[in-house]
Design a protein around this motif. Sequence first.
Motif, short mmCIF file in Angstrom:
data_model
loop_
_atom_site.label_atom_id
_atom_site.label_comp_id
_atom_site.label_asym_id
_atom_site.label_seq_id
_atom_site.Cartn_x
_atom_site.Cartn_y
_atom_site.Cartn_z
N THR A 113 13.03 19.32 -3.64
CA THR A 113 11.85 19.47 -2.79
C THR A 113 12.22 19.92 -1.37
OG1 THR A 113 11.88 17.16 -2.06
CG2 THR A 113 10.63 17.66 -4.05
N SER B 25 10.59 11.06 -7.61
CA SER B 25 11.15 11.77 -6.44
C SER B 25 12.34 12.64 -6.79
CB SER B 25 11.53 10.76 -5.35
OG SER B 25 12.62 9.97 -5.80
N THR B 26 12.93 12.46 -8.00
CA THR B 26 14.12 13.24 -8.34
C THR B 26 13.83 14.29 -9.43
OG1 THR B 26 14.73 11.53 -9.92
CG2 THR B 26 15.73 11.38 -7.75
N ASP C 252 10.15 6.74 -11.04
CA ASP C 252 10.52 7.39 -9.79
C ASP C 252 10.44 8.90 -9.98
OD1 ASP C 252 11.52 8.32 -7.45
OD2 ASP C 252 13.49 7.33 -7.61
N TYR D 196 3.87 12.30 -0.03
CA TYR D 196 4.86 11.25 0.16
C TYR D 196 4.16 9.92 -0.05
CZ TYR D 196 8.49 14.29 2.03
OH TYR D 196 9.45 15.24 2.16
N PRO E 229 5.53 16.96 0.81
CA PRO E 229 6.63 17.45 -0.01
C PRO E 229 6.22 18.61 -0.90
CG PRO E 229 5.73 15.49 -1.00
CD PRO E 229 4.93 15.73 0.23
N GLY F 23 3.82 7.54 -10.78
CA GLY F 23 4.84 7.12 -9.82
C GLY F 23 4.83 5.62 -9.58
N LYS G 75 8.67 8.43 -0.32
CA LYS G 75 9.30 9.30 -1.33
C LYS G 75 8.32 10.34 -1.82
CE LYS G 75 12.58 6.21 -3.65
NZ LYS G 75 12.81 5.53 -4.93
N PRO G 76 8.83 11.55 -2.20
CA PRO G 76 7.92 12.55 -2.76
C PRO G 76 7.41 12.12 -4.12
CG PRO G 76 10.15 13.46 -2.44
CD PRO G 76 10.21 12.00 -2.12
N ASN G 77 6.12 12.33 -4.35
CA ASN G 77 5.53 12.04 -5.67
C ASN G 77 4.61 13.21 -6.03
OD1 ASN G 77 5.29 9.63 -7.65
ND2 ASN G 77 3.20 10.41 -7.49
#
Length: 190
Positions: free
Chosen positions: A98, A93-94, A91, A23, A107, A87, A27-29
């Motif tokens: 996850t 994260s999508t 982005d 994270y 994540p 990142g 946000k997840p990366n």
Amino acid sequence: MKKVKIEPGPFIVPMPTVLVGAYVDGKPNFMTAAFVGLANFKPPIIACGLNPDHYTSKGIVESGVFSINLPHEGLVEETDWCGIFSGKNKDKSTVFETFTGDTLQTPMISACRLTAECKVIKTVPFAIDTVYFGEIVSVHVDEAALVNGSPDWETIAPLLFTFPDKGYWKLGEFVAKAWSVGKNFGGGDQ
Ligand SMILES: Cc1cc2nc3c(=O)[nH]c(=O)nc-3n(C[C@H](O)[C@H](O)[C@H](O)COP(=O)(O)O)c2cc1C
């Protein structure tokens, strides 16, 4: 056969192709990494050579945890994309669905058939990369990718990497059982 000396390089192949997750700023990366190997059996410790400037590295340093996700062939485009772009500018994260570990706040990628939660226990900086040693504290495997409670590598189908040709590969054919086939060898003092 005549041997030819070439310039020293990271020529232990195949390397694993993993997605290292953390994270970052909530946000997840995920970043692609191939400089990943094992450092200890019990407790299981993994060593990841990552450039400290990567966005994922920032998340690892700040949280003290990271995830390891083994992509399969079907995720090769997403995996390569995560190794091309940072990142910092995209982005990430999508990119994947996850889930968060139940042991550590890290994540993981649902589509990867084997994922692990790792806790940083040591950090060793080198000229370009920093090796983050992570204790693997929890491993998540798709139910369908288990045989008698153990990972079935044919089903998990981990993506592999070779250098310097920059190739993604999959597992080849099974050759023989370890700690077993060697007993057939009649060499040494026998
Ligand atoms: C096949 C492949 C393997 C890679 N292996 C590593 C690696 O082992 N260590 C590393 O620091 N970067 C590696 N990279 C580069 C990072 O994945 C890349 O710089 C990524 O954009 C970093 O993302 P981030 O800034 O979002 O963390 C690799 C890239 C690819 C395509």
